[in-house]
Design a protein around this motif. Structure first.
Motif, PDB file in Angstrom:
ATOM      1  N   THR A  86       0.837  -1.078   0.008  1.00  0.00           N
ATOM      2  CA  THR A  86       0.073   0.038  -0.099  1.00  0.00           C
ATOM      3  C   THR A  86       0.695   1.322   0.072  1.00  0.00           C
ATOM      4  OG1 THR A  86      -0.173   0.041   2.234  1.00  0.00           O
ATOM      5  CG2 THR A  86      -1.757  -0.969   1.053  1.00  0.00           C
ATOM      6  N   LYS A  87       2.062   1.305   0.459  1.00  0.00           N
ATOM      7  CA  LYS A  87       2.929   2.342   0.263  1.00  0.00           C
ATOM      8  C   LYS A  87       3.106   2.911  -1.074  1.00  0.00           C
ATOM      9  CE  LYS A  87       7.406   0.244   0.466  1.00  0.00           C
ATOM     10  NZ  LYS A  87       8.554   1.093  -0.001  1.00  0.00           N
ATOM     11  N   ASP A  88       2.883   1.786  -2.012  1.00  0.00           N
ATOM     12  CA  ASP A  88       3.149   2.377  -3.515  1.00  0.00           C
ATOM     13  C   ASP A  88       2.048   3.133  -4.086  1.00  0.00           C
ATOM     14  OD1 ASP A  88       5.554   0.890  -3.275  1.00  0.00           O
ATOM     15  OD2 ASP A  88       4.622  -1.217  -3.699  1.00  0.00           O
ATOM     16  N   ILE A  89       0.861   3.126  -3.322  1.00  0.00           N
ATOM     17  CA  ILE A  89      -0.117   3.608  -3.754  1.00  0.00           C
ATOM     18  C   ILE A  89      -0.602   4.920  -2.820  1.00  0.00           C
ATOM     19  CG2 ILE A  89      -2.688   3.316  -4.137  1.00  0.00           C
ATOM     20  CD1 ILE A  89      -2.310   0.496  -4.483  1.00  0.00           C
ATOM     21  N   LYS A  90      -0.565   6.004  -3.426  1.00  0.00           N
ATOM     22  CA  LYS A  90      -0.752   7.204  -2.540  1.00  0.00           C
ATOM     23  C   LYS A  90      -2.185   7.443  -2.591  1.00  0.00           C
ATOM     24  CE  LYS A  90       3.707   8.083  -2.214  1.00  0.00           C
ATOM     25  NZ  LYS A  90       4.346   7.053  -1.392  1.00  0.00           N
ATOM     26  N   PHE A  91      -2.714   7.850  -1.308  1.00  0.00           N
ATOM     27  CA  PHE A  91      -3.893   8.389  -1.045  1.00  0.00           C
ATOM     28  C   PHE A  91      -4.059   9.867  -1.335  1.00  0.00           C
ATOM     29  CE2 PHE A  91      -7.902   9.638   1.161  1.00  0.00           C
ATOM     30  CZ  PHE A  91      -8.544   8.754   0.746  1.00  0.00           C
ATOM     31  N   ASP A  92      -4.391  10.013  -2.684  1.00  0.00           N
ATOM     32  CA  ASP A  92      -4.650  11.614  -2.984  1.00  0.00           C
ATOM     33  C   ASP A  92      -6.180  11.542  -3.317  1.00  0.00           C
ATOM     34  OD1 ASP A  92      -4.682  14.147  -4.232  1.00  0.00           O
ATOM     35  OD2 ASP A  92      -3.161  13.600  -5.495  1.00  0.00           O
ATOM     36  N   GLU A  93      -7.054  12.371  -2.452  1.00  0.00           N
ATOM     37  CA  GLU A  93      -8.191  12.510  -2.750  1.00  0.00           C
ATOM     38  C   GLU A  93      -8.739  13.058  -4.028  1.00  0.00           C
ATOM     39  OE1 GLU A  93     -10.325  14.452   0.183  1.00  0.00           O
ATOM     40  OE2 GLU A  93      -9.498  13.545   2.100  1.00  0.00           O
ATOM     41  N   LYS A  94      -7.953  13.788  -4.565  1.00  0.00           N
ATOM     42  CA  LYS A  94      -8.049  14.632  -5.850  1.00  0.00           C
ATOM     43  C   LYS A  94      -8.135  13.280  -6.984  1.00  0.00           C
ATOM     44  CE  LYS A  94      -6.313  18.915  -4.598  1.00  0.00           C
ATOM     45  NZ  LYS A  94      -4.984  19.448  -4.237  1.00  0.00           N
ATOM     46  N   LYS A  95      -7.351  12.391  -6.785  1.00  0.00           N
ATOM     47  CA  LYS A  95      -7.007  11.412  -7.958  1.00  0.00           C
ATOM     48  C   LYS A  95      -7.793  10.061  -7.508  1.00  0.00           C
ATOM     49  CE  LYS A  95      -2.603  12.996  -8.942  1.00  0.00           C
ATOM     50  NZ  LYS A  95      -1.156  12.869  -8.961  1.00  0.00           N
ATOM     51  N   ILE A  96      -8.615  10.106  -6.393  1.00  0.00           N
ATOM     52  CA  ILE A  96      -9.198   8.910  -5.889  1.00  0.00           C
ATOM     53  C   ILE A  96     -10.057   8.316  -7.065  1.00  0.00           C
ATOM     54  CG2 ILE A  96     -11.112   9.796  -4.848  1.00  0.00           C
ATOM     55  CD1 ILE A  96     -10.796   7.962  -2.527  1.00  0.00           C
ATOM     56  N   PHE A  97     -10.717   9.212  -7.846  1.00  0.00           N
ATOM     57  CA  PHE A  97     -11.859   8.557  -8.790  1.00  0.00           C
ATOM     58  C   PHE A  97     -11.127   8.169 -10.008  1.00  0.00           C
ATOM     59  CE2 PHE A  97     -14.646  10.611  -5.807  1.00  0.00           C
ATOM     60  CZ  PHE A  97     -15.510   9.639  -5.670  1.00  0.00           C
ATOM     61  N   LEU A 138     -15.657   2.505  -5.588  1.00  0.00           N
ATOM     62  CA  LEU A 138     -16.291   1.157  -5.769  1.00  0.00           C
ATOM     63  C   LEU A 138     -17.398   1.232  -6.420  1.00  0.00           C
ATOM     64  CD1 LEU A 138     -14.977  -1.282  -3.086  1.00  0.00           C
ATOM     65  CD2 LEU A 138     -14.236  -1.173  -5.506  1.00  0.00           C
ATOM     66  N   LYS A 139     -18.334   2.033  -5.775  1.00  0.00           N
ATOM     67  CA  LYS A 139     -19.794   1.997  -6.569  1.00  0.00           C
ATOM     68  C   LYS A 139     -19.546   2.466  -7.995  1.00  0.00           C
ATOM     69  CE  LYS A 139     -24.331   3.367  -5.598  1.00  0.00           C
ATOM     70  NZ  LYS A 139     -25.144   3.961  -4.450  1.00  0.00           N
ATOM     71  N   GLU A 140     -19.039   3.611  -8.273  1.00  0.00           N
ATOM     72  CA  GLU A 140     -18.634   4.029  -9.417  1.00  0.00           C
ATOM     73  C   GLU A 140     -18.335   2.941 -10.307  1.00  0.00           C
ATOM     74  OE1 GLU A 140     -15.583   7.074 -11.057  1.00  0.00           O
ATOM     75  OE2 GLU A 140     -17.339   8.047 -10.322  1.00  0.00           O
ATOM     76  N   ILE A 141     -17.338   2.061 -10.032  1.00  0.00           N
ATOM     77  CA  ILE A 141     -16.548   1.207 -10.924  1.00  0.00           C
ATOM     78  C   ILE A 141     -17.640   0.259 -11.206  1.00  0.00           C
ATOM     79  CG2 ILE A 141     -14.844  -0.896 -10.915  1.00  0.00           C
ATOM     80  CD1 ILE A 141     -13.032   1.085  -9.138  1.00  0.00           C
ATOM     81  N   ASP A 142     -18.474  -0.222 -10.155  1.00  0.00           N
ATOM     82  CA  ASP A 142     -19.505  -1.080 -10.400  1.00  0.00           C
ATOM     83  C   ASP A 142     -20.547  -0.664 -11.393  1.00  0.00           C
ATOM     84  OD1 ASP A 142     -19.579  -3.776  -9.075  1.00  0.00           O
ATOM     85  OD2 ASP A 142     -20.759  -3.094  -7.555  1.00  0.00           O
ATOM     86  N   GLU A 143     -20.810   0.684 -11.265  1.00  0.00           N
ATOM     87  CA  GLU A 143     -22.115   1.325 -12.121  1.00  0.00           C
ATOM     88  C   GLU A 143     -21.517   1.245 -13.728  1.00  0.00           C
ATOM     89  OE1 GLU A 143     -22.934   4.726 -10.308  1.00  0.00           O
ATOM     90  OE2 GLU A 143     -24.326   3.712  -8.848  1.00  0.00           O
TER      91      GLU A 143
END
Length: 146
Positions: A86-97, A138-143
């Motif tokens: 998980t350290k390889d994936i940055k949690f950036d709220e702007k890029k989350i989608f 995840l919901k957006e991916i599902d839809e």
């Protein structure tokens, strides 16, 4: 039914939850002030003990479903995570989608995994809203797949 509905069904209950959890002391009593984290040992020495966290039924249900989903062998195709950290994936709220499903699931699982080593981490992730944003992704991916 979408592939991630077992997880995304928790969006509304988590949004409506008044309290995700709270700290408790070694006797299991709710911590309301710092003094609640101290006790006196047999030598009458004041001893500090870090709090544990008690989570609501809503949070427990979500974490149970997430762990079951991740360990379900039918989901192996979206979780090729043997060498991913998980350290390889940055949690950036702007890029989350823009994250893919595997990245979202890794980020969702991280606070649950690290809660074992740092009590209260899951509570902070819930209170800051990161968990809900990941579930909405995840919901957006599902839809988009239906």
């Amino acid at each position: 039914m979408g592939r991630f509905e077992i997880l995304t069904k928790h969006i509304e209950p988590l949004k409506n939850e008044k309290e995700y959890g709270y700290p408790v002391n070694r006797e299991g009593e709710r911590v309301t002030k710092e003094e609640d984290l101290y006790y006196y040992d047999e030598n009458n020495t004041k001893v500090y003990t870090p709090p544990f966290y008690k989570y609501s039924d809503t949070v427990k249900s979500f974490t149970r479903d997430l762990v079951n989903f991740i360990f379900d062998t039918k989901n192996g195709d979206i979780l090729p995570i043997k060498d991913v950290r998980t350290k390889d994936i940055k949690f950036d709220e702007k890029k989350i989608f823009s994250l893919d499903a595997a990245s979202v699931l890794l980020l969702l699982n991280s606070p649950i995994k690290w809660e074992r080593f740092c009590d209260g981490l899951l509570l902070r992730a819930l209170e800051k809203g990161g968990i809900l944003k990941l579930l909405e992704r995840l919901k957006e991916i599902d839809e988009s797949q239906n």
